[in-house]
Design a protein around this motif. Structure first.
Motif, mmCIF file in Angstrom:
data_model
loop_
_atom_site.group_PDB
_atom_site.id
_atom_site.type_symbol
_atom_site.label_atom_id
_atom_site.label_comp_id
_atom_site.label_asym_id
_atom_site.label_seq_id
_atom_site.Cartn_x
_atom_site.Cartn_y
_atom_site.Cartn_z
ATOM 1 N N VAL A 1 0.844 -1.199 0.000
ATOM 2 C CA VAL A 1 0.000 0.000 0.000
ATOM 3 C C VAL A 1 0.877 1.246 0.000
ATOM 4 O O VAL A 1 0.637 2.199 -0.742
ATOM 5 N N ASN B 1 0.979 3.793 -3.183
ATOM 6 C CA ASN B 1 0.458 5.146 -2.975
ATOM 7 C C ASN B 1 1.524 6.217 -3.024
ATOM 8 O O ASN B 1 1.209 7.395 -2.959
ATOM 9 N N PHE C 1 3.916 9.079 -3.857
ATOM 10 C CA PHE C 1 3.934 10.111 -4.893
ATOM 11 C C PHE C 1 5.274 10.829 -4.910
ATOM 12 O O PHE C 1 5.878 11.025 -5.964
ATOM 13 N N THR C 2 5.773 11.179 -3.716
ATOM 14 C CA THR C 2 6.960 12.027 -3.624
ATOM 15 C C THR C 2 8.170 11.427 -4.339
ATOM 16 O O THR C 2 8.827 12.098 -5.139
ATOM 17 N N GLN D 1 0.168 7.342 -9.465
ATOM 18 C CA GLN D 1 -0.004 8.559 -8.667
ATOM 19 C C GLN D 1 0.461 9.778 -9.460
ATOM 20 O O GLN D 1 -0.165 10.830 -9.431
ATOM 21 N N ILE E 1 -7.562 4.272 -8.952
ATOM 22 C CA ILE E 1 -6.386 4.026 -8.118
ATOM 23 C C ILE E 1 -6.768 3.794 -6.667
ATOM 24 O O ILE E 1 -5.915 3.461 -5.847
ATOM 25 N N THR E 2 -8.050 3.967 -6.328
ATOM 26 C CA THR E 2 -8.489 3.631 -4.968
ATOM 27 C C THR E 2 -8.839 2.153 -4.855
ATOM 28 O O THR E 2 -8.873 1.603 -3.760
ATOM 29 N N PRO F 1 -5.964 -0.494 -3.145
ATOM 30 C CA PRO F 1 -5.919 -0.507 -1.679
ATOM 31 C C PRO F 1 -7.204 -1.048 -1.064
ATOM 32 O O PRO F 1 -7.157 -1.725 -0.029
ATOM 33 N N PHE G 1 -10.341 3.497 6.720
ATOM 34 C CA PHE G 1 -10.072 3.332 5.291
ATOM 35 C C PHE G 1 -9.294 4.490 4.645
ATOM 36 O O PHE G 1 -8.395 4.227 3.833
ATOM 37 N N LEU H 1 -5.565 4.264 3.882
ATOM 38 C CA LEU H 1 -5.014 3.448 2.799
ATOM 39 C C LEU H 1 -5.177 4.089 1.429
ATOM 40 O O LEU H 1 -4.645 3.593 0.447
ATOM 41 N N VAL H 2 -5.936 5.181 1.359
ATOM 42 C CA VAL H 2 -6.193 5.782 0.059
ATOM 43 C C VAL H 2 -5.023 6.682 -0.334
ATOM 44 O O VAL H 2 -4.381 7.293 0.527
ATOM 45 N N SER H 3 -4.752 6.735 -1.619
ATOM 46 C CA SER H 3 -3.643 7.546 -2.109
ATOM 47 C C SER H 3 -3.806 9.011 -1.704
ATOM 48 O O SER H 3 -4.884 9.593 -1.801
ATOM 49 N N THR H 4 -2.714 9.594 -1.204
ATOM 50 C CA THR H 4 -2.749 10.989 -0.773
ATOM 51 C C THR H 4 -3.138 11.910 -1.924
ATOM 52 O O THR H 4 -3.852 12.889 -1.730
ATOM 53 N N ILE H 5 -2.664 11.588 -3.124
ATOM 54 C CA ILE H 5 -2.989 12.431 -4.270
ATOM 55 C C ILE H 5 -4.492 12.372 -4.538
ATOM 56 O O ILE H 5 -5.131 13.389 -4.806
ATOM 57 N N PHE I 1 4.670 16.471 2.452
ATOM 58 C CA PHE I 1 4.850 17.171 1.173
ATOM 59 C C PHE I 1 3.693 16.930 0.220
ATOM 60 O O PHE I 1 3.108 17.871 -0.320
ATOM 61 N N ASP I 2 3.320 15.661 -0.002
ATOM 62 C CA ASP I 2 2.429 15.357 -1.131
ATOM 63 C C ASP I 2 1.043 15.986 -1.017
ATOM 64 O O ASP I 2 0.518 16.488 -2.003
#
Lengths: 280, 301
Positions: free
Chosen positions: A208, A212, A214-215, A230, A254-255, A258, B120, B123-127, B238-239
């Protein structure tokens, strides 16, 4: 008396209030993503929380996958390769370190422990890392990003493995040694299989995290054409195209990975993420 | 094991080949990755931070980068904001995580469902979260201000008003991260032996007294973990900031990590690396003493 009978009336009222609040705060944003992803473009651009007049989710998925010659499909493949390879290598290497670190008392231990903690706390120096990657000729390549993820993810895995190896009795090692196993056999055929439950935890949590991320992708694998999911989403957003339905279809897509992980490995994720909560 | 190898000198060679079933070379593969991609860059950053470094050349200029870092208002703002962001997110995660932890370990209906829902977003993408909330917090078309308008409140420009931007992003960070804090508190609270609560019931303690004198002090290890994890995360964050505001409006929501990226993009590699060294020092100078202090206080209690 089953568990449900012990819930007092007050528990029901508090529970209902909590459900309503949790729905508004935590579920509405996800429903918003889903509804917007299912709308047509003009309707989506109103950014309203409303039922789509026409369900176009599948058309949107098809369109977003076909955008720019399937850039999103390529990025999904990249992200999958990145996640699988880096997590696989990370698990084996970290298990080896955690195992020896727990089993063998030597003067190196304090140093190794300190380096592990440093890897957990210290933020990586990004531009010098790029400099190193350029020197190795793997800057802006997928192997480069994989190596970076391995280096930065090791510390967390080592801590989990070290704690778990302590629960495996040493007598087992001794029995295997008496049976004539060498160090490699001992580790890979006897100890490693016994680590299964913690291995699952590490795999799930790190997958995960890597998926996920990005940086690091932004710094070490930049570019439009050949990046991770991402970064593709970020590029879609920063190009400022007002195709909100497609943008949110991408968010939805993209969700999903996860979410699948969470449904199947709920327990392992919880175990991995709360490790250390009790002993501090 | 090591004393044995010392005393049997004549057979030392032979013994050293089979001396331990736990070979030190197991460290080497992981060590190579760690050394080459973490230790070397971190060490090199100490030198590059003292240079004017571009694509073309590297020139040693002493501490000029650091002087610039603490003189230029846009860079100083990023420095100050980093602390604000880290302390606001850690504080809120501790308070809300503890309250949710207590709530989700008490006897209420739909406990499992609520735990999953709160967790939940972790677990989700920060973007993905950033993109979504940028839309939800839109000052004109956004869902939040729309909802506030129906009850007669005029919401601020969450991400466009300089006074609000960083705080709004911090709130979204809490939204995404509070599930982890809650989970850690749940693990900590469940580990408290039931005997304490039973004894308290015999003494006629109220619910609040239970919380104040049993749950709060005994969930201390969880508090320590939450504080340290969110400080580490918050200081390096940062993100989310980058997706939602790009450090704007102007540079009002910049943090050190976004300054590092901006300077890198602009080609000022030396200045960017100096920012990185500042970040390393900040993180180490806050996290290490805080964790020593919290852990020592815990040992005394």
């Amino acid at each position: 008396m089953s568990g449900i009978n012990r819930v007092k009336p007050r528990g029901v009222i508090v529970g209902v209030v909590a459900i309503v609040l949790a729905t508004v705060v935590f579920i509405v944003p996800f429903v918003f993503i889903f509804l917007t992803a299912a709308k047509g473009q003009t309707e989506a651009s109103l950014l309203q929380f409303s039922w789509p007049t026409e369900w176009l989710l599948l058309d949107n998925v098809r369109e977003v996958l076909e955008t720019r010659d399937g850039i999103l499909v390529r990025s999904f493949v990249n992200s999958a390769v990145l996640t699988v390879v880096s997590v696989a290598i990370m698990v084996v290497l970290a298990a080896m370190v955690g195992y020896v670190l727990q089993r063998r008392q030597s003067r190196w231990n304090p140093l190794v422990n300190m380096l592990v903690l440093a890897g957990l706390i210290i933020p990586p120096a990004v531009v010098p890392t790029i400099w190193v990657l350029q020197g190795l000729g793997i800057f802006k390549t997928l192997p480069g990003l994989i190596a970076v993820h391995i280096a930065f993810g090791l510390s967390f895995c080592i801590l989990l493995f070290k704690a778990f190896v302590a629960t495996i009795p040493r007598e087992l090692d001794e029995a295997a040694l008496i049976d004539g196993a060498g160090p490699l056999r001992l580790f890979f055929s006897v100890v490693f299989p016994l680590l299964r439950s913690v291995i699952v935890t590490v795999i799930v949590v790190q997958s995960v995290t890597v998926f996920n991320d990005f940086t690091y992708a932004l710094y070490f694998l930049p570019g439009e054409e050949n990046s991770t999911v991402q970064l593709t989403l970020y590029n879609f957003q920063s190009q400022g195209l007002n195709q909100w339905s497609l943008l949110f279809t991408d968010v939805l897509l993209i969700t999903v990975p996860p979410l699948i992980m969470y449904i199947f490995f709920n327990r392992q994720i919880v175990a991995g993420m709360t490790s250390g909560a009790v002993k501090g | 094991m090591s004393t044995a190898t010392k005393t049997i000198a004549p057979r030392k060679r032979e013994r050293s080949r089979i001396k331990s079933p736990y070979p030190t070379w197991f460290y080497i593969p992981a060590g190579v990755f760690y050394l080459v991609l973490f230790l070397v860059p971190t060490g090199a950053s100490l030198y590059f931070a003292l240079t004017r470094w571009s694509i073309f050349d590297v020139e040693f200029i002493g501490i000029d980068n650091f002087v610039q870092f603490f003189q230029e208002p846009s860079l100083v703002k990023g420095f100050v904001n980093t602390f604000f962001y880290a302390f606001v997110t850690s504080g809120l995660k501790v308070v809300l995580g503890l309250l949710l932890g207590v709530l989700l370990t008490s006897q209420i209906i739909a406990r499992g469902f609520l735990r999953s829902v709160v967790f939940f977003p972790v677990l989700v993408s920060t973007i993905g979260v950033g993109v979504t909330f940028k839309v939800l917090l839109d000052p004109f078309d956004g869902l939040l201000n729309g909802a506030l308008a129906t009850i007669g409140i005029e919401g601020p420009g969450w991400l466009t008003d300089p006074a609000w931007a960083l705080f709004s992003v911090a709130l979204v960070d809490v939204w995404k991260g509070v599930g982890l804090a809650t989970l850690i508190y749940i693990a900590g609270i469940v580990a408290i032996p039931q005997e304490y609560y039973e004894a308290a019931r015999v003494d006629g303690a109220s619910g609040f007294q239970n919380f104040r004198f049993i749950t709060l002090p005994l969930s201390r290890p969880a508090t320590v973990t939450v504080i340290i994890l969110s400080l580490i995360g918050g200081l390096r964050s940062f993100d989310l900031i980058w997706t939602m505001t790009r450090g704007g409006p102007g540079f009002t929501s910049d943090v050190i990590a976004s300054v590092i990226y901006k300077q890198y993009q602009a080609g000022f590699y030396g200045l960017s690396t100096a920012g990185n060294v500042v970040l390393i020092v900040v993180v180490a100078a806050i996290v290490v003493p805080v964790s020593i202090w919290l852990n020592r206080k815990g040992a005394e209690a």
